[in-house]
Design a protein around this motif. Structure first.
Motif, PDB file in Angstrom:
ATOM      1  N   LEU A 165      -0.900   3.699   8.079  1.00 45.91           N
ATOM      2  CA  LEU A 165      -0.380   2.348   8.248  1.00 45.91           C
ATOM      3  C   LEU A 165      -1.146   1.550   9.291  1.00 45.91           C
ATOM      4  CD1 LEU A 165       3.491   2.744   7.878  1.00 45.91           C
ATOM      5  CD2 LEU A 165       1.753   2.196   6.182  1.00 45.91           C
ATOM      6  N   SER A 169      -1.186  -4.886   9.683  1.00 43.87           N
ATOM      7  CA  SER A 169      -1.016  -3.463   9.996  1.00 43.87           C
ATOM      8  C   SER A 169      -0.019  -3.282  11.134  1.00 43.87           C
ATOM      9  CB  SER A 169      -2.364  -2.834  10.365  1.00 43.87           C
ATOM     10  OG  SER A 169      -3.264  -2.875   9.282  1.00 43.87           O
ATOM     11  N   ILE A 182       3.557  -4.067   9.849  1.00 43.26           N
ATOM     12  CA  ILE A 182       4.155  -3.053   8.981  1.00 43.26           C
ATOM     13  C   ILE A 182       4.517  -1.809   9.782  1.00 43.26           C
ATOM     14  CG2 ILE A 182       2.057  -1.826   8.263  1.00 43.26           C
ATOM     15  CD1 ILE A 182       4.981  -2.868   6.001  1.00 43.26           C
ATOM     16  N   VAL A 200      -7.969   6.243   7.898  1.00 39.40           N
ATOM     17  CA  VAL A 200      -6.969   6.351   6.840  1.00 39.40           C
ATOM     18  C   VAL A 200      -7.207   7.599   5.995  1.00 39.40           C
ATOM     19  CG1 VAL A 200      -8.276   4.988   5.147  1.00 39.40           C
ATOM     20  CG2 VAL A 200      -5.781   5.055   5.022  1.00 39.40           C
ATOM     21  N   GLU A 254      -4.154   1.222   9.162  1.00 43.33           N
ATOM     22  CA  GLU A 254      -5.142   0.535   8.328  1.00 43.33           C
ATOM     23  C   GLU A 254      -4.499  -0.012   7.053  1.00 43.33           C
ATOM     24  OE1 GLU A 254      -9.449   1.853   9.521  1.00 43.33           O
ATOM     25  OE2 GLU A 254      -8.645   3.178   7.973  1.00 43.33           O
ATOM     26  N   PHE A 255      -3.239  -0.379   7.149  1.00 43.94           N
ATOM     27  CA  PHE A 255      -2.532  -0.941   6.007  1.00 43.94           C
ATOM     28  C   PHE A 255      -3.222  -2.202   5.488  1.00 43.94           C
ATOM     29  CE2 PHE A 255       0.551  -4.103   4.514  1.00 43.94           C
ATOM     30  CZ  PHE A 255       1.099  -3.431   3.432  1.00 43.94           C
ATOM     31  N   LEU A 289      -4.555  -3.094   1.790  1.00 42.69           N
ATOM     32  CA  LEU A 289      -4.011  -4.258   1.093  1.00 42.69           C
ATOM     33  C   LEU A 289      -5.121  -5.177   0.596  1.00 42.69           C
ATOM     34  CD1 LEU A 289      -1.487  -5.926   0.308  1.00 42.69           C
ATOM     35  CD2 LEU A 289      -1.644  -7.016   2.557  1.00 42.69           C
ATOM     36  N   THR A 334       8.270  -0.357   9.934  1.00 41.86           N
ATOM     37  CA  THR A 334       8.559   1.020   9.561  1.00 41.86           C
ATOM     38  C   THR A 334       9.296   1.756  10.670  1.00 41.86           C
ATOM     39  OG1 THR A 334       6.574   1.084   8.164  1.00 41.86           O
ATOM     40  CG2 THR A 334       7.534   3.199   8.796  1.00 41.86           C
TER      41      THR A 334
END
Length: 257
Positions: free
Chosen positions: A97, A118, A121, A58, A99-100, A104, A125
């Motif tokens: 994203l 992850s 999302i 990230v 490693e979203f 979080l 996206t």
């Protein structure tokens, strides 16, 4: 085909967005492939640990997003600079994203059940960006004919209606139905007209004094989850890898990725 490409992608300035989407998806897929190889102990790739500190991907992702974002703002929608910035932004967004879930939860949950967020999302996206690309909104297109205006108007109206139905499905607690409904016609309609899931904002608002509706919604959700939980988990595992069962119990346990 060449005329369609110019009128719907090049002239309205959507080429950078297309490049950003392609680089975003490619970045996520390549990153997942590498992290799964590291996890399995295969190939030449290893975790980056200078001084014993694990540098998550990230970090370079944020750097690429910043460079690509500022470059896109400064270069506009046309020219080589815009395309290069779009590619850099897409690559960085894929790394971020991926490693979203870590961002979080502020914890290393990459290979845990929480890490599935992850994957979800990223799919969301990519679907929304693809929707924007395929929307044929006539901004930036010069001298539209009457036929083109009518065609684009119908597409825009259908897209708006589909998005509204997707919001209702989301209100009823059907996030995945809403996600696919944004892109695929009539899927959101099914989620919008069927019973809400128990615990959803819609169910709390309208089923509070309707015990029969609550019971029916609970039974339907149970049968739906029993039917689709396993295929959904296999699909998520195919894309993102199988979560570590031990880490699902102890989120603080270090993991390799």
């Amino acid at each position: 085909m060449g005329h369609w490409w110019y009128r719907n992608v090049v002239e309205p300035g959507k080429l950078p967005l297309l490049l950003a989407l392609l680089s975003f998806v490619l970045s996520f897929l390549v990153t997942r492939m590498i992290t799964r190889m590291i996890r399995a102990g295969r190939g030449p790739f290893k975790n980056i640990t200078p001084g014993g500190m694990h540098v998550h991907h990230v970090v370079p992702g944020v750097i690429l997003v910043i460079i690509g974002g500022f470059g896109a703002v400064g270069s506009g929608r046309y020219g080589l600079g815009a395309m290069v910035s779009a590619v850099l932004f897409g690559l960085g967004a894929g790394l971020v994203l991926d490693e979203f879930a870590l961002i979080l939860h502020l914890d290393d949950v990459y290979w845990s059940e929480q890490g599935r967020k992850s994957v979800e999302i990223v799919v969301l996206t990519a679907a929304l960006v693809a929707l924007v690309l395929g929307g044929f909104v006539p901004f930036g297109v010069n001298d539209l004919t009457a036929e083109e205006r009518q065609s684009r108007g119908l597409v825009a109206m259908n897209t708006a209606t589909n998005f509204f139905l997707a919001l209702i499905a989301l209100w009823k607690g059907k996030a995945r139905t809403a996600l696919f409904g944004v892109v695929v016609p009539f899927v959101a309609l099914i989620g919008a007209i069927r019973l809400a899931r128990p615990g959803s904002p819609y169910a709390k608002r309208f089923y509070a004094k309707r015990p029969r509706a609550r019971a029916k919604a609970g039974l339907r959700a149970f049968h739906h989850d029993r039917r689709w939980a396993a295929p959904r988990r296999r699909f998520e595992n195919f894309i993102g890898g199988t979560p570590d069962p031990e880490q699902a119990v102890s989120l603080r346990k270090p993991s390799e990725h």
